[in-house]
Scaffold this active site. Structure first.
Site, PDB file in Angstrom:
ATOM      1  N   TYR A 208       0.871  -1.168   0.000  1.00  0.00           N
ATOM      2  CA  TYR A 208       0.000   0.000   0.000  1.00  0.00           C
ATOM      3  C   TYR A 208       0.913   1.224   0.000  1.00  0.00           C
ATOM      4  O   TYR A 208       1.441   1.647   1.030  1.00  0.00           O
ATOM      5  CB  TYR A 208      -0.920  -0.024   1.224  1.00  0.00           C
ATOM      6  CG  TYR A 208      -1.794   1.197   1.373  1.00  0.00           C
ATOM      7  CD1 TYR A 208      -2.411   1.783   0.275  1.00  0.00           C
ATOM      8  CD2 TYR A 208      -2.010   1.779   2.622  1.00  0.00           C
ATOM      9  CE1 TYR A 208      -3.214   2.894   0.404  1.00  0.00           C
ATOM     10  CE2 TYR A 208      -2.814   2.889   2.776  1.00  0.00           C
ATOM     11  CZ  TYR A 208      -3.413   3.452   1.662  1.00  0.00           C
ATOM     12  OH  TYR A 208      -4.205   4.566   1.798  1.00  0.00           O
TER      13      TYR A 208
ATOM     14  N   ASP B  14      -2.364  -1.099  -4.023  1.00  0.00           N
ATOM     15  CA  ASP B  14      -2.671   0.289  -4.348  1.00  0.00           C
ATOM     16  C   ASP B  14      -1.350   1.041  -4.429  1.00  0.00           C
ATOM     17  O   ASP B  14      -0.744   1.351  -3.409  1.00  0.00           O
ATOM     18  CB  ASP B  14      -3.582   0.865  -3.262  1.00  0.00           C
ATOM     19  CG  ASP B  14      -3.906   2.336  -3.464  1.00  0.00           C
ATOM     20  OD1 ASP B  14      -3.400   2.937  -4.434  1.00  0.00           O
ATOM     21  OD2 ASP B  14      -4.655   2.890  -2.632  1.00  0.00           O
TER      22      ASP B  14
END
Length: 264
Positions: free
Chosen positions: A113, A158
């Site tokens: 992330y 992400d």
């Protein structure tokens, strides 16, 4: 065939709750429906002990941020790893629960992330956290390249950047906003040039599909989104990629899951 899923759930406890009115089935139903061999989570926003979530046939590994209700990653796997690593081994980066690496016999799987550069304050020209983001990018690329020397790498999560103009709805008005600065886009180019492949673009070079939509302005309803969730693989795995998709119909977060199938 090995199936991988990655999903920024934007708070796993919230994602767990079904909501029929919003066509949201709840995380457990989605997990079972997708039936992945590796299911990677970003932005879990959990601390240890806050959620007891187990699935038969899976082991799970969790990396929690020091700060409560912030960041965090996890991996559910059907296959027992040879080794598990949390973070990059760099103290500056390893307090936000952003990286988990599983070493498997034939590859590494890295769930990440990436830090958001955070939009500029009024009167500032550049995103607030851009200098830190640049340091992160260099260190994360070096980390992946070291792994890649040993065996092929699968990176998912992400990445908080829309790489090209095709990857977001409004590129001109978002130029220099966090996630679409020239600097962040160049770091993504540098990573790909270091021996990695964007699997979605490998199979869908001209397709316009997004993986994240702001909660504001009915963005998802209007499909005014960004593609910032990725599966990257070491280039020598390109011929093993059989499917790469973005599962836009799955609700439960401001992101949707992304999927990869590898003949590995």
């Amino acid at each position: 065939m090995t199936k991988f899923i990655s999903w920024n759930v934007n708070g796993l406890r919230a994602c767990m709750k079904p909501d029929a009115e919003k066509n949201k089935p709840g995380f457990e139903a989605v997990f079972r429906e997708l039936n992945a061999d590796f299911f990677c989570l970003n932005e879990t926003k959990l601390q240890a002990g806050q959620l007891d979530l187990q699935f038969e046939g899976y082991e799970s590994y969790w990396n929690y941020a020091d700060r409560k209700g912030y960041s965090g990653t996890a991996i559910f796997t059907r296959q027992h790893p040879l080794a598990v690593t949390y973070g990059m081994g760099i103290d500056e980066h390893d307090h936000e629960g952003r990286v988990i690496t599983l070493e498997m016999p034939a590859f590494y799987i890295v769930s990440v992330y990436t830090p958001n550069a955070q939009n500029a304050n009024e009167g500032e020209l550049k995103p607030r956290r851009l200098p830190y983001r640049m340091k992160w990018e260099d260190d994360f690329r070096a980390y992946l390249m070291e792994l890649d020397k040993k065996k092929p790498v699968i990176v998912c999560g992400d990445l908080n950047v829309a790489h090209e103009e095709i990857d977001l709805k409004n590129p001109k008005t978002n130029r220099n906003n966090a996630g679409f600065t020239d600097e962040e886009r160049q770091k993504m180019t540098d990573l790909l040039n270091s021996g990695f492949t964007d699997t979605f673009r490998l199979l869908h070079p001209d397709e316009v599909t997004y993986s994240w939509w702001s909660y504001r302005f009915r963005s998802r309803e209007k499909n005014a989104g960004w593609r910032i969730d990725y599966f990257l693989v070491s280039k020598r795995l390109n011929e093993n990629v059989t499917s790469a998709s973005i599962l836009t119909d799955i609700m439960g977060s401001d992101h949707c899951p992304v999927a990869l199938e590898l003949n590995i």
